[in-house]
Design an enzyme around this catalytic site. Structure first.
Site, PDB file in Angstrom:
ATOM      1  N   SER A 118       0.821  -1.215   0.000  1.00 37.06           N
ATOM      2  CA  SER A 118       0.000   0.000   0.000  1.00 37.06           C
ATOM      3  C   SER A 118       0.850   1.259   0.000  1.00 37.06           C
ATOM      4  O   SER A 118       0.323   2.336  -0.248  1.00 37.06           O
ATOM      5  CB  SER A 118      -0.972   0.005   1.182  1.00 37.06           C
ATOM      6  OG  SER A 118      -0.421  -0.577   2.313  1.00 37.06           O
ATOM      7  N   ASN A 140      -5.191   6.122  -1.150  1.00 40.42           N
ATOM      8  CA  ASN A 140      -4.499   6.651   0.029  1.00 40.42           C
ATOM      9  C   ASN A 140      -3.977   8.067  -0.188  1.00 40.42           C
ATOM     10  O   ASN A 140      -3.705   8.788   0.758  1.00 40.42           O
ATOM     11  CB  ASN A 140      -3.352   5.720   0.453  1.00 40.42           C
ATOM     12  CG  ASN A 140      -3.898   4.495   1.169  1.00 40.42           C
ATOM     13  OD1 ASN A 140      -5.030   4.514   1.666  1.00 40.42           O
ATOM     14  ND2 ASN A 140      -3.123   3.435   1.206  1.00 40.42           N
ATOM     15  N   GLU A 151      -6.503  -1.329  -7.048  1.00 38.62           N
ATOM     16  CA  GLU A 151      -5.659  -0.438  -7.835  1.00 38.62           C
ATOM     17  C   GLU A 151      -4.604  -1.287  -8.547  1.00 38.62           C
ATOM     18  O   GLU A 151      -3.910  -2.087  -7.902  1.00 38.62           O
ATOM     19  CB  GLU A 151      -4.965   0.569  -6.914  1.00 38.62           C
ATOM     20  CG  GLU A 151      -5.936   1.519  -6.251  1.00 38.62           C
ATOM     21  CD  GLU A 151      -5.271   2.462  -5.246  1.00 38.62           C
ATOM     22  OE1 GLU A 151      -5.775   3.568  -5.063  1.00 38.62           O
ATOM     23  OE2 GLU A 151      -4.261   2.070  -4.632  1.00 38.62           O
ATOM     24  N   HIS A 200      -3.241  -3.545  -5.657  1.00 33.38           N
ATOM     25  CA  HIS A 200      -3.524  -3.060  -4.299  1.00 33.38           C
ATOM     26  C   HIS A 200      -5.010  -3.224  -3.953  1.00 33.38           C
ATOM     27  O   HIS A 200      -5.850  -2.461  -4.416  1.00 33.38           O
ATOM     28  CB  HIS A 200      -3.096  -1.591  -4.177  1.00 33.38           C
ATOM     29  CG  HIS A 200      -3.279  -1.037  -2.810  1.00 33.38           C
ATOM     30  ND1 HIS A 200      -3.672   0.250  -2.559  1.00 33.38           N
ATOM     31  CD2 HIS A 200      -3.135  -1.615  -1.591  1.00 33.38           C
ATOM     32  CE1 HIS A 200      -3.769   0.445  -1.257  1.00 33.38           C
ATOM     33  NE2 HIS A 200      -3.445  -0.672  -0.654  1.00 33.38           N
TER      34      HIS A 200
END
Ligand SMILES: NC(=O)c1ccc[n+]([C@@H]2O[C@H](COP(=O)([O-])OP(=O)(O)OC[C@H]3O[C@@H](n4cnc5c(N)ncnc54)[C@H](O)[C@@H]3O)[C@@H](O)[C@H]2O)c1
Length: 539
Positions: free
Chosen positions: A154, A225, A187, A175
């Site tokens: 991540s 994120n 992702e 991800h």
């Protein structure tokens, strides 16, 4: 029927559909006929993430080999995934034959050598660059040259993980989000040297597993994120200025802006030992970019072990896992309501005047307020103090109201005092706006109240993600709505409140705070200037 459609048919329809047995038989036949893009995959690292990935891959028809350096973790994973399938069968979401077939496809390996025949390896081990790179280097000597190597990292760079390998083009980021079977987005990250065909295949395989893929460039935080930086950090800044307490900010962002969870509830759920390091990591990876600046509040709480729900205390205290929240103070009783005067520069002035009429206020229509009048301002980005000074209003009688969002579309009104506001004027405003039973929060002065600051920060960061071409606007919206559960994508949010309004908030926040954090992204400025939708895909 394409394989991805087959996967969703097989696992989304309830077991007790009217079609009953024949429907289920049909689904089994579809699964049997479906050729997963990767017939045999390996999942290395069988913790929380590896388990979820293995589960959905086996459900999509792949043979899945689990490998973990901890034999006990691997056995627990196999048993745990099996138990998940049993639960799905109990709920009628899978039938016994599906469960048996999935269990038969799930294997464990006692050495990496056993992964030799795999078409895809998904790594979900400890988040350390050297450990991940060493694992991939070992795997390169074991698997076929065309086997795809994917990392669920991540926060690490895919380019860096692949740097020392013989074949970096076959390495990509994959991800997923926790819990994998429920968080339906992944992702797919292209490192500098990743082959585009590898990413395209991983996207197709994600669809076969019932997930929605989004493509991201290899940048800190990827999409979700990165886009998620605005919500918590801006809320923390508001608290650090003493504008309002945690619970008030959570209420405002839930009831006024429509977020499912307030930022402090969310941080309590994620726990600060996870979320604070992510804030620091992205901030430092972007060379101290002010937009991502973390807060000393979370640093200190992390140091003190006040982590959130899992430690029984975070921003809230938890009893039997239920947050203990002090009740909101009731609206004050005001015997004699003063007349109300509204600044000619107020945002949504006509709506505000209509609202005041509906609430039964005595409205003054003069050029300036009488000596008794409660004076209302509705700034975008500016604080109440600045507006009172610029418009030569008596600060003691001036109160602000946040009207970025149409009052009819919210469940809460937010008022702000300035340092000189008299108590009787504050109480009069509070009582007046609570007359129809709508919730009211009164905060201290803040450029952009709460919602304007947080929304503008989220939209601005999203715009900058598009500016950097990390992903397409469409993928950004998908990633954020599925990965963060926001009420809408950040670009749709910008459109809804108006790109020029968001820009005005940002420019004025920058004036009030003198902080580069609020400088508008050129991507947003250009679209605002032309009057273009933020969802417009550039040719
Ligand atoms: N937990 C999350 O919410 C989340 C979300 C997205 C991505 N990730 C990423 O997924 C990865 C795994 O996270 P997790 O939460 O599942 O971790 P975890 O601690 O639950 O599991 C990691 C597993 O990897 C095993 N392991 C460690 N080193 C190994 C090695 N060299 N070879 C084989 N197995 C090894 C451990 O024994 C453990 O079982 C990390 O890169 C993390 O950043 C986590």
């Amino acid at each position: 029927m394409r394989p991805n459609e087959a996967a969703s048919v097989a696992y989304r329809r309830p077991h007790h559909s009217p079609a009953g047995d024949s429907e289920r038989r049909k689904r089994r036949e579809i699964i049997a006929a479906m050729k997963p893009l990767y017939a045999h995959i390996a999942v290395v690292g069988t913790g929380a993430m590896g388990r979820g990935i293995a589960q959905i891959a086996a459900q999509a028809g792949s043979t899945v080999t689990l490998y973990d350096t901890q034999a006990a973790a691997m056995a627990a994973a196999q048993q745990g995934i099996g138990a998940q399938w049993d639960k799905l069968a109990e709920k009628g979401r899978m039938d016994a034959a599906d469960v048996a077939a999935c269990k038969a496809r799930l294997q464990t390996a006692t050495s990496l050598q056993a992964l030799a025949g795999c078409d895809l390896v998904v790594e979900a081990i400890v988040e350390k660059l050297d450990v991940k790179a060493a694992l991939f280097a070992q795997l390169e000597d074991i698997v076929r040259p065309d086997t795809v190597l994917a990392s669920n990292t991540s926060s690490l760079s895919i380019t860096a993980i692949a740097a020392q390998l013989k074949r970096p083009p076959r390495v990509a980021g994959y991800h997923f989000f926790n819990p994998v079977p429920l968080m339906k987005v992944v992702e797919v990250i292209a490192g500098l040297r990743t082959d585009a065909a590898v990413c395209a295949a991983l996207c197709d395989y994600a669809r076969q597993m019932g997930h929605t893929p989004v493509m991201a460039q290899d940048t800190p935080g990827f999409i979700v994120n990165h886009a998620g930086r605005g919500y918590g950090t801006e809320a923390l800044r508001i608290v650090s200025e003493g504008v309002a307490d945690f619970a008030t900010i959570d209420r405002i962002l839930r009831d006024q802006a429509g977020f499912k969870l307030g930022p402090f509830e969310l941080m309590d759920l994620t726990a600060l030992d996870v979320s604070h390091p992510v804030m620091e990591s992205i901030y430092h990876q972007y060379y101290e970019e002010a937009r991502y600046r973390p807060s000393v509040i979370t640093a200190q709480r992390l140091a003190g072990g006040v982590l959130g729900r899992k430690t029984g205390e975070g921003f809230y205290r938890y009893e039997n896992n239920v947050a203990q929240v002090a009740p909101e103070p009731p609206a004050p009783q005001v015997v004699e309501m003063p007349p109300v005067w509204v600044s000619p520069r107020a945002a949504r002035r006509a709506e505000l005047l209509q609202l005041l009429k509906d609430l039964g206020a005595k409205i003054e229509t003069g050029q300036s307020p009488s000596a008794q009048a409660l004076t209302l301002v509705a700034p975008l980005g500016f604080d109440v103090t600045t507006v009172a000074v610029v418009e030569r209003l008596d600060p003691a009688r001036t109160v602000g109201i946040d009207l970025l969002i149409d009052d009819a579309a919210t469940r809460r009104r937010v008022l702000a005092t300035n340092p000189a506001t008299r108590t009787d004027m504050r109480d009069a405003a509070h009582a007046l706006f609570a007359r129809d039973g709508k919730a009211v929060s009164v905060i201290r002065d803040s450029g952009g109240f709460v919602t304007q600051r947080v929304v503008a920060t989220i939209v601005n960061i999203a715009a900058d993600i598009c500016q950097q071409r990390i992903c397409t606007p469409a993928d950004l919206e998908t990633a954020v709505t599925l990965g963060l559960g926001y009420p809408m994508g950040p670009l749709a949010m910008g459109n809804r409140y108006g790109p020029t309004n968001v820009l005005e908030v940002l420019f004025n926040l920058q004036t009030v705070y003198g902080d580069q954090r609020y400088r508008p992204s050129p991507w947003l400025r250009r679209r605002g200037a032309i009057g273009l939708s933020l969802l417009h895909e550039e040719e």
